[in-house]
Write an enzyme that holds these catalytic residues in place. Structure first.
Site, PDB file in Angstrom:
ATOM      1  N   TYR A 158       0.684  -0.940  -0.091  1.00 49.51           N
ATOM      2  CA  TYR A 158      -0.141   0.065   0.021  1.00 49.51           C
ATOM      3  C   TYR A 158       0.876   1.144  -0.157  1.00 49.51           C
ATOM      4  O   TYR A 158       1.685   1.515   0.938  1.00 49.51           O
ATOM      5  CB  TYR A 158      -0.942   0.035   1.433  1.00 49.51           C
ATOM      6  CG  TYR A 158      -1.810   1.084   1.400  1.00 49.51           C
ATOM      7  CD1 TYR A 158      -3.263   0.896   0.790  1.00 49.51           C
ATOM      8  CD2 TYR A 158      -1.550   2.186   1.627  1.00 49.51           C
ATOM      9  CE1 TYR A 158      -4.163   1.744   0.702  1.00 49.51           C
ATOM     10  CE2 TYR A 158      -2.563   3.444   1.636  1.00 49.51           C
ATOM     11  CZ  TYR A 158      -3.749   3.396   1.219  1.00 49.51           C
ATOM     12  OH  TYR A 158      -4.622   4.457   1.058  1.00 49.51           O
ATOM     13  N   GLN A 178     -10.939   0.193   1.054  1.00 54.26           N
ATOM     14  CA  GLN A 178     -11.205  -0.760   0.064  1.00 54.26           C
ATOM     15  C   GLN A 178     -10.047  -1.462  -0.581  1.00 54.26           C
ATOM     16  O   GLN A 178     -10.133  -2.570  -0.953  1.00 54.26           O
ATOM     17  CB  GLN A 178     -12.112  -0.147  -0.917  1.00 54.26           C
ATOM     18  CG  GLN A 178     -11.554   0.947  -1.375  1.00 54.26           C
ATOM     19  CD  GLN A 178     -11.379   2.523  -0.789  1.00 54.26           C
ATOM     20  OE1 GLN A 178     -11.817   2.695   0.347  1.00 54.26           O
ATOM     21  NE2 GLN A 178     -11.426   3.592  -1.481  1.00 54.26           N
ATOM     22  N   ASN A 180      -3.493   5.919   6.294  1.00 55.41           N
ATOM     23  CA  ASN A 180      -4.188   6.679   7.376  1.00 55.41           C
ATOM     24  C   ASN A 180      -4.937   5.584   8.192  1.00 55.41           C
ATOM     25  O   ASN A 180      -4.614   4.571   8.373  1.00 55.41           O
ATOM     26  CB  ASN A 180      -5.225   7.729   6.716  1.00 55.41           C
ATOM     27  CG  ASN A 180      -6.106   6.939   5.836  1.00 55.41           C
ATOM     28  OD1 ASN A 180      -6.313   5.847   5.994  1.00 55.41           O
ATOM     29  ND2 ASN A 180      -6.919   7.655   4.818  1.00 55.41           N
ATOM     30  N   SER A 194       5.664   9.092  13.737  1.00 56.54           N
ATOM     31  CA  SER A 194       7.263   9.217  13.766  1.00 56.54           C
ATOM     32  C   SER A 194       7.863   9.910  14.911  1.00 56.54           C
ATOM     33  O   SER A 194       7.368  10.407  15.732  1.00 56.54           O
ATOM     34  CB  SER A 194       7.459   9.924  12.443  1.00 56.54           C
ATOM     35  OG  SER A 194       8.967   9.811  12.361  1.00 56.54           O
ATOM     36  N   GLN A 246      11.583  15.411  11.952  1.00 57.68           N
ATOM     37  CA  GLN A 246      10.538  14.506  12.355  1.00 57.68           C
ATOM     38  C   GLN A 246       9.440  15.309  13.018  1.00 57.68           C
ATOM     39  O   GLN A 246       8.420  14.880  12.675  1.00 57.68           O
ATOM     40  CB  GLN A 246      10.970  13.667  13.309  1.00 57.68           C
ATOM     41  CG  GLN A 246      12.090  12.721  12.952  1.00 57.68           C
ATOM     42  CD  GLN A 246      11.705  12.023  11.650  1.00 57.68           C
ATOM     43  OE1 GLN A 246      11.062  11.270  11.820  1.00 57.68           O
ATOM     44  NE2 GLN A 246      12.443  12.285  10.738  1.00 57.68           N
ATOM     45  N   HIS A 255       6.329  16.127  10.572  1.00 60.55           N
ATOM     46  CA  HIS A 255       5.503  14.780   9.773  1.00 60.55           C
ATOM     47  C   HIS A 255       4.186  14.902  10.390  1.00 60.55           C
ATOM     48  O   HIS A 255       3.271  15.158   9.525  1.00 60.55           O
ATOM     49  CB  HIS A 255       6.012  13.581  10.452  1.00 60.55           C
ATOM     50  CG  HIS A 255       6.966  12.759   9.545  1.00 60.55           C
ATOM     51  ND1 HIS A 255       6.916  12.588   8.297  1.00 60.55           N
ATOM     52  CD2 HIS A 255       8.237  12.605   9.912  1.00 60.55           C
ATOM     53  CE1 HIS A 255       7.880  12.013   7.808  1.00 60.55           C
ATOM     54  NE2 HIS A 255       8.644  11.860   8.622  1.00 60.55           N
ATOM     55  N   GLU A 267      12.194   5.160  17.664  1.00 54.03           N
ATOM     56  CA  GLU A 267      12.416   4.822  16.141  1.00 54.03           C
ATOM     57  C   GLU A 267      13.364   5.006  15.393  1.00 54.03           C
ATOM     58  O   GLU A 267      14.272   4.345  14.814  1.00 54.03           O
ATOM     59  CB  GLU A 267      11.175   5.447  15.286  1.00 54.03           C
ATOM     60  CG  GLU A 267      10.962   5.088  13.969  1.00 54.03           C
ATOM     61  CD  GLU A 267       9.939   5.887  13.254  1.00 54.03           C
ATOM     62  OE1 GLU A 267       9.411   5.803  12.147  1.00 54.03           O
ATOM     63  OE2 GLU A 267       9.479   6.866  13.815  1.00 54.03           O
ATOM     64  N   HIS A 268      13.995   6.408  15.547  1.00 50.26           N
ATOM     65  CA  HIS A 268      15.070   6.804  15.021  1.00 50.26           C
ATOM     66  C   HIS A 268      15.965   7.357  16.178  1.00 50.26           C
ATOM     67  O   HIS A 268      15.493   8.204  16.790  1.00 50.26           O
ATOM     68  CB  HIS A 268      14.827   8.075  13.979  1.00 50.26           C
ATOM     69  CG  HIS A 268      13.983   7.738  12.855  1.00 50.26           C
ATOM     70  ND1 HIS A 268      12.605   8.206  12.896  1.00 50.26           N
ATOM     71  CD2 HIS A 268      13.897   7.158  11.687  1.00 50.26           C
ATOM     72  CE1 HIS A 268      11.922   7.637  11.700  1.00 50.26           C
ATOM     73  NE2 HIS A 268      13.106   7.338  10.942  1.00 50.26           N
ATOM     74  N   ASP A 289      16.126   7.748   5.617  1.00 48.79           N
ATOM     75  CA  ASP A 289      14.627   7.905   5.186  1.00 48.79           C
ATOM     76  C   ASP A 289      14.522   7.531   3.503  1.00 48.79           C
ATOM     77  O   ASP A 289      13.851   6.906   2.962  1.00 48.79           O
ATOM     78  CB  ASP A 289      13.945   9.230   5.363  1.00 48.79           C
ATOM     79  CG  ASP A 289      13.304   9.400   6.322  1.00 48.79           C
ATOM     80  OD1 ASP A 289      13.092   8.217   7.266  1.00 48.79           O
ATOM     81  OD2 ASP A 289      12.674  10.373   6.759  1.00 48.79           O
ATOM     82  N   HIS A 295      -0.137 -40.651  20.100  1.00 46.06           N
ATOM     83  CA  HIS A 295       1.230 -40.177  19.702  1.00 46.06           C
ATOM     84  C   HIS A 295       2.462 -41.222  20.007  1.00 46.06           C
ATOM     85  O   HIS A 295       2.977 -41.796  19.310  1.00 46.06           O
ATOM     86  CB  HIS A 295       1.602 -39.101  20.479  1.00 46.06           C
ATOM     87  CG  HIS A 295       1.140 -37.699  20.026  1.00 46.06           C
ATOM     88  ND1 HIS A 295      -0.502 -37.633  19.645  1.00 46.06           N
ATOM     89  CD2 HIS A 295       1.651 -36.654  19.475  1.00 46.06           C
ATOM     90  CE1 HIS A 295      -0.651 -36.381  19.173  1.00 46.06           C
ATOM     91  NE2 HIS A 295       0.404 -35.894  19.053  1.00 46.06           N
TER      92      HIS A 295
END
Length: 422
Positions: A121, A183, A206, A229, A251, A254, A319-320, A353, A412
């Protein structure tokens, strides 16, 4: 930016947006419609949400070629170079199947198999994200995935941004569909008359995309539900305030929920960075977003020494993480939790990035404590291989049967004993 004396643990964890009840119901209805009505539902929702009335859902080869011309040779060359760096980096992550044997004739091993199909996506709207195409597609390509399907919402005229199509061409994607939102996730998970379903869905989106990925998980695999972020910069007195401020704002711009944090041992640097952030905000095009982000989730933490500073960073599991110290490699050795680590003043976060090669799809919201960046392993699966010889089974038959009976599973036990007439 506010300066805070770091005492005890600190956190930048934000609650994950799970959407409103109305949003969840809307996503569930959209997914049901796509499951039952296929292409007709995709066209209906594309017209409703994107304003585009489509006769053809699939992006044509002519549209891709036109996008390449529109981008021009210079930008194509830059995207190709970035793609090469990403492919080279991820190529080093590839694993091989392995098999071990012993003198009893036992063979044990692990077979590595790429997924058959992956859906990627790519967000749309007013912005174009060619880097998102490269970062999600190329690890799958390197892993050996044969079918990679890209979905992305069109504009009101039914067009996809040229940069996105150009990046898809460079990454080797040939199946691209004009569909976005919940969708598109439904189409990838369940299939339609035109789009065959996939085994895994990756890529950001989103809140409706995130909720749809949650709903279809189990029918297909997904990558992660990413949070806002975040960046943490760890610096000593050698840090340069203007550069640190610029990286924090990279950042913060964002979205208003992004987090930008400096952890430092230098009060002088803390004060200089605070002033530099205020100054840099003045002419930033996305000032309102960055300003709110800094106000809500930005901070400068003043630690008493580097040992405490490192402890704080590991608590944050960002994250970073940028390390701006006199000996960044030495500092890095003490870091246990971070999605991506950038060493030194010339390794600004946007280098990762867009261009360096490591993946920019990273764990957020403290999940770097147990999660990794998107990588080649995410597009493969592992099968255990077991081959016992008669000698090996005869030697271990009694032990296996006893373990089975310990768990109350008589069938078994009998299954292994049956090989020897018991």
């Amino acid at each position: 930016m506010k300066i805070i004396e770091a005492k005890g643990n600190i956190s930048i964890k934000r609650s994950i947006d799970t959407g409103t009840e109305d949003q969840r119901k809307s996503v569930q209805e959209i997914l049901r419609d796509v499951k039952s009505d296929g292409d007709d539902a995709l066209r209906k929702f594309t017209e409703k949400f994107d304003g585009a009335r489509l006769s053809e859902l699939r992006v044509s080869s002519e549209e891709i070629e036109e996008a390449v011309k529109e981008i021009g040779p210079e930008m194509m060359s830059i995207i190709e170079e970035a793609a090469g760096n990403i492919a080279d980096f991820h190529g080093k992550q590839r694993r091989n199947s392995w098999f071990d044997t012993d003198e009893k004739g036992t063979l044990l091993g692990q077979k590595i198999t790429p997924l058959d199909s992956v859906g990627v996506y790519v967000p749309g709207g007013t912005a174009a994200y060619p880097s998102s195409v490269l970062m999600n597609v190329l690890p799958a390509k390197v892993a050996g995935v044969e079918r990679i399907v890209m979905v992305t919402p069109p504009d009101e005229k039914g067009r996809i941004p040229a940069a996105v199509l150009a990046a898809a061409r460079i990454a080797g994607v040939t199946e691209i569909w004009k569909a976005g939102g919940a969708q598109a996730i439904g189409a990838l998970a369940y299939g339609t008359e035109s789009i065959a379903p996939v085994d895994k869905i990756v890529g950001p989106g989103n809140i409706y995309v995130a909720l749809a990925k949650r709903e279809v998980f189990g029918d297909v695999a997904i990558d992660m539900i990413a949070g806002p972020s975040e960046i943490v910069i760890l610096a000593d007195e050698t840090g340069i305030a203007g550069e640190i401020a610029a990286d924090l704002l990279s950042q913060a711009e964002h979205d208003v929920n992004a987090s930008a944090v400096l952890v430092t041992t230098s009060r002088k640097l803390a004060e200089e960075v605070s002033a530099a952030v205020d100054e840099a905000l003045a002419d930033l095009p996305r000032r309102e977003i960055a300003e709110e982000s800094v106000e809500r989730f930005g901070a400068i933490y003043l630690a008493e020494d580097m040992e405490k500073a490192v402890e704080l960073v590991n608590d944050l599991a960002p994250e970073h993480l940028e390390i701006m110290t006199g000996q960044p490699m030495e500092t890095m050795a003490k870091i246990r939790h971070a999605g991506a680590i950038f060493l030194g003043r010339y390794s600004s976060e946007p280098v990762g990035d867009y261009f360096a090669g490591p993946n920019h799809v990273l764990p957020t919201n403290g999940t770097a404590r147990f999660s990794s960046p998107l990588n080649v392993d995410d597009f493969t699966k592992k099968s255990s291989v077991i081959s016992y010889s008669e000698k090996a089974l005869r030697e271990n038959c009694g032990k296996i049967a006893k373990l089975a009976r310990l768990e109350g599973l008589e069938a078994h036990a009998r299954a292994v004993e049956a090989r020897f007439g018991k």
